[in-house]
Write a protein that holds these residues in place. Structure first.
Motif, PDB file in Angstrom:
ATOM      1  N   ARG A  34      40.789 -93.296   9.507  1.00 55.43           N
ATOM      2  CA  ARG A  34      39.563 -92.482   9.376  1.00 55.43           C
ATOM      3  C   ARG A  34      39.079 -92.393   7.933  1.00 55.43           C
ATOM      4  N   PHE A  35      39.954 -92.772   6.968  1.00 56.79           N
ATOM      5  CA  PHE A  35      39.614 -92.664   5.554  1.00 56.79           C
ATOM      6  C   PHE A  35      39.488 -94.010   4.861  1.00 56.79           C
ATOM      7  N   SER A  36      39.275 -95.096   5.605  1.00 53.23           N
ATOM      8  CA  SER A  36      39.241 -96.423   4.969  1.00 53.23           C
ATOM      9  C   SER A  36      38.110 -96.554   3.951  1.00 53.23           C
ATOM     10  N   THR A  37      36.964 -95.965   4.204  1.00 52.28           N
ATOM     11  CA  THR A  37      35.867 -96.029   3.234  1.00 52.28           C
ATOM     12  C   THR A  37      36.208 -95.208   1.994  1.00 52.28           C
ATOM     13  N   LEU A  38      36.779 -94.035   2.189  1.00 47.32           N
ATOM     14  CA  LEU A  38      37.196 -93.200   1.062  1.00 47.32           C
ATOM     15  C   LEU A  38      38.232 -93.926   0.209  1.00 47.32           C
ATOM     16  N   VAL A  39      39.200 -94.559   0.845  1.00 45.61           N
ATOM     17  CA  VAL A  39      40.235 -95.290   0.110  1.00 45.61           C
ATOM     18  C   VAL A  39      39.624 -96.442  -0.684  1.00 45.61           C
ATOM     19  N   ALA A  40      38.684 -97.166  -0.083  1.00 46.52           N
ATOM     20  CA  ALA A  40      38.008 -98.252  -0.799  1.00 46.52           C
ATOM     21  C   ALA A  40      37.242 -97.702  -2.003  1.00 46.52           C
ATOM     22  N   ALA A  41      36.605 -96.554  -1.835  1.00 46.55           N
ATOM     23  CA  ALA A  41      35.842 -95.953  -2.927  1.00 46.55           C
ATOM     24  C   ALA A  41      36.767 -95.471  -4.051  1.00 46.55           C
ATOM     25  N   VAL A  42      37.873 -94.834  -3.683  1.00 49.70           N
ATOM     26  CA  VAL A  42      38.839 -94.367  -4.685  1.00 49.70           C
ATOM     27  C   VAL A  42      39.378 -95.549  -5.479  1.00 49.70           C
ATOM     28  N   SER A  43      39.631 -96.639  -4.805  1.00 46.15           N
ATOM     29  CA  SER A  43      40.120 -97.848  -5.465  1.00 46.15           C
ATOM     30  C   SER A  43      39.045 -98.420  -6.397  1.00 46.15           C
ATOM     31  N   ALA A  44      37.811 -98.536  -5.911  1.00 43.94           N
ATOM     32  CA  ALA A  44      36.718 -99.089  -6.719  1.00 43.94           C
ATOM     33  C   ALA A  44      36.437 -98.227  -7.948  1.00 43.94           C
ATOM     34  N   ALA A  45      36.662 -96.928  -7.838  1.00 39.92           N
ATOM     35  CA  ALA A  45      36.410 -96.020  -8.953  1.00 39.92           C
ATOM     36  C   ALA A  45      37.586 -95.963  -9.928  1.00 39.92           C
ATOM     37  N   GLY A  46      38.696 -96.594  -9.566  1.00 28.98           N
ATOM     38  CA  GLY A  46      39.870 -96.568 -10.438  1.00 28.98           C
ATOM     39  C   GLY A  46      40.587 -95.229 -10.441  1.00 28.98           C
ATOM     40  N   LEU A  47      40.495 -94.485  -9.340  1.00 31.13           N
ATOM     41  CA  LEU A  47      41.094 -93.157  -9.262  1.00 31.13           C
ATOM     42  C   LEU A  47      42.422 -93.111  -8.505  1.00 31.13           C
ATOM     43  N   VAL A  48      42.937 -94.266  -8.093  1.00 36.08           N
ATOM     44  CA  VAL A  48      44.182 -94.285  -7.320  1.00 36.08           C
ATOM     45  C   VAL A  48      45.314 -93.637  -8.110  1.00 36.08           C
ATOM     46  N   ASP A  49      45.531 -94.074  -9.335  1.00 33.01           N
ATOM     47  CA  ASP A  49      46.626 -93.518 -10.133  1.00 33.01           C
ATOM     48  C   ASP A  49      46.458 -92.022 -10.354  1.00 33.01           C
ATOM     49  N   THR A  50      45.253 -91.590 -10.589  1.00 28.47           N
ATOM     50  CA  THR A  50      44.994 -90.162 -10.786  1.00 28.47           C
ATOM     51  C   THR A  50      45.402 -89.369  -9.557  1.00 28.47           C
ATOM     52  N   LEU A  51      44.952 -89.800  -8.374  1.00 29.22           N
ATOM     53  CA  LEU A  51      45.227 -89.044  -7.153  1.00 29.22           C
ATOM     54  C   LEU A  51      46.637 -89.280  -6.604  1.00 29.22           C
ATOM     55  N   GLN A  52      47.369 -90.191  -7.226  1.00 25.49           N
ATOM     56  CA  GLN A  52      48.790 -90.330  -6.913  1.00 25.49           C
ATOM     57  C   GLN A  52      49.627 -89.539  -7.911  1.00 25.49           C
ATOM     58  N   GLY A  53      48.969 -88.954  -8.899  1.00 29.12           N
ATOM     59  CA  GLY A  53      49.656 -88.194  -9.938  1.00 29.12           C
ATOM     60  C   GLY A  53      50.225 -86.893  -9.399  1.00 29.12           C
ATOM     61  N   GLU A  54      50.814 -86.153 -10.313  1.00 34.13           N
ATOM     62  CA  GLU A  54      51.542 -84.934  -9.972  1.00 34.13           C
ATOM     63  C   GLU A  54      50.670 -83.867  -9.325  1.00 34.13           C
ATOM     64  N   GLY A  55      49.442 -83.751  -9.753  1.00 36.46           N
ATOM     65  CA  GLY A  55      48.574 -82.725  -9.198  1.00 36.46           C
ATOM     66  C   GLY A  55      48.856 -81.374  -9.833  1.00 36.46           C
ATOM     67  N   PRO A  56      48.565 -80.309  -9.138  1.00 38.92           N
ATOM     68  CA  PRO A  56      48.155 -80.250  -7.738  1.00 38.92           C
ATOM     69  C   PRO A  56      46.667 -80.557  -7.570  1.00 38.92           C
ATOM     70  N   PHE A  57      46.334 -81.041  -6.392  1.00 37.05           N
ATOM     71  CA  PHE A  57      44.953 -81.338  -6.048  1.00 37.05           C
ATOM     72  C   PHE A  57      44.630 -80.769  -4.669  1.00 37.05           C
ATOM     73  N   THR A  58      43.389 -80.367  -4.505  1.00 37.61           N
ATOM     74  CA  THR A  58      42.829 -80.143  -3.182  1.00 37.61           C
ATOM     75  C   THR A  58      41.719 -81.171  -3.062  1.00 37.61           C
ATOM     76  N   VAL A  59      41.786 -82.007  -2.041  1.00 37.32           N
ATOM     77  CA  VAL A  59      40.778 -83.036  -1.831  1.00 37.32           C
ATOM     78  C   VAL A  59      40.032 -82.727  -0.533  1.00 37.32           C
ATOM     79  N   TYR A  60      38.720 -82.642  -0.654  1.00 43.44           N
ATOM     80  CA  TYR A  60      37.841 -82.502   0.505  1.00 43.44           C
ATOM     81  C   TYR A  60      37.461 -83.925   0.880  1.00 43.44           C
ATOM     82  N   ALA A  61      38.136 -84.465   1.884  1.00 43.56           N
ATOM     83  CA  ALA A  61      38.092 -85.893   2.193  1.00 43.56           C
ATOM     84  C   ALA A  61      37.099 -86.207   3.314  1.00 43.56           C
ATOM     85  N   PRO A  62      36.003 -86.881   2.981  1.00 47.13           N
ATOM     86  CA  PRO A  62      35.056 -87.281   4.026  1.00 47.13           C
ATOM     87  C   PRO A  62      35.624 -88.416   4.881  1.00 47.13           C
ATOM     88  N   VAL A  63      35.387 -88.326   6.162  1.00 46.32           N
ATOM     89  CA  VAL A  63      35.796 -89.389   7.086  1.00 46.32           C
ATOM     90  C   VAL A  63      34.782 -90.532   7.007  1.00 46.32           C
TER      91      VAL A  63
END
Length: 170
Positions: A34-63
């Protein structure tokens, strides 16, 4: 009887281990179609490492359907390398740098500041659930709350939040 108890005990231990090893926000999103577009966008934006970091984060994740509801060609345009800054701003508009479970959201309307510090959102918790007003004046609804990750929490929403003029909390 002893063998069944051992299997039951092993199953309980595996379940407890799986629950404690939820994975990062990126891991969880990447494992859910359900999040394949979001994952592609996070990857294209170079935010994968950030969102895999320690956090904490609250993510409002669009489907995926939320991205598909954007005007035709918007997602494709945002995913182009020359639009990385704009894509990053939109994605960071969906991230709070706190771990905010649905039960922690106060009743009524409240402002909160996403990681995109120049903007803020209005989150409203009422008897019919949680809604988030974005900078365009429209709202996303939390359709699944409190998906726990090792580095925060995910709330699934039905609309892509877009920065703009500051939303008014009622």
């Amino acid at each position: 009887m002893i063998r069944k108890l051992s299997i039951a005990t092993a199953f309980a231990a595996m379940t407890a281990t799986a629950a404690s090893a939820a994975g990062t926000i990126v891991d969880i999103a990447a494992s859910d179609d359900r999040f394949s577009t979001l994952v592609a966008a996070v990857s294209a934006a170079g935010l994968v490492d950030t969102l895999q970091g320690e956090g904490p984060f609250t993510v409002y994740a669009p489907v995926n359907d939320a991205f598909a509801a954007l005007p035709e060609g918007t997602v494709e345009t945002l995913l182009k390398p020359e639009n990385k800054g704009q894509l990053t701003d939109i994605l960071l508009y969906h991230v709070d740098d706190r771990k905010l479970a649905a039960g922690d959201i106060p009743a009524g309307s409240n402002y909160f500041k996403p990681v995109l510090a120049s903007e803020r959102l209005c989150i409203t918790k009422g008897s019919d659930g949680v809604a988030i007003a974005d900078g365009t004046g429209s709202s996303a609804n939390v359709i699944i709350a409190d998906i726990k990750a090792d580095n925060g929490v995910i709330h699934v929403i039905d609309k892509v939040l877009l920065p703009g003029s500051r939303p008014a909390c009622h």
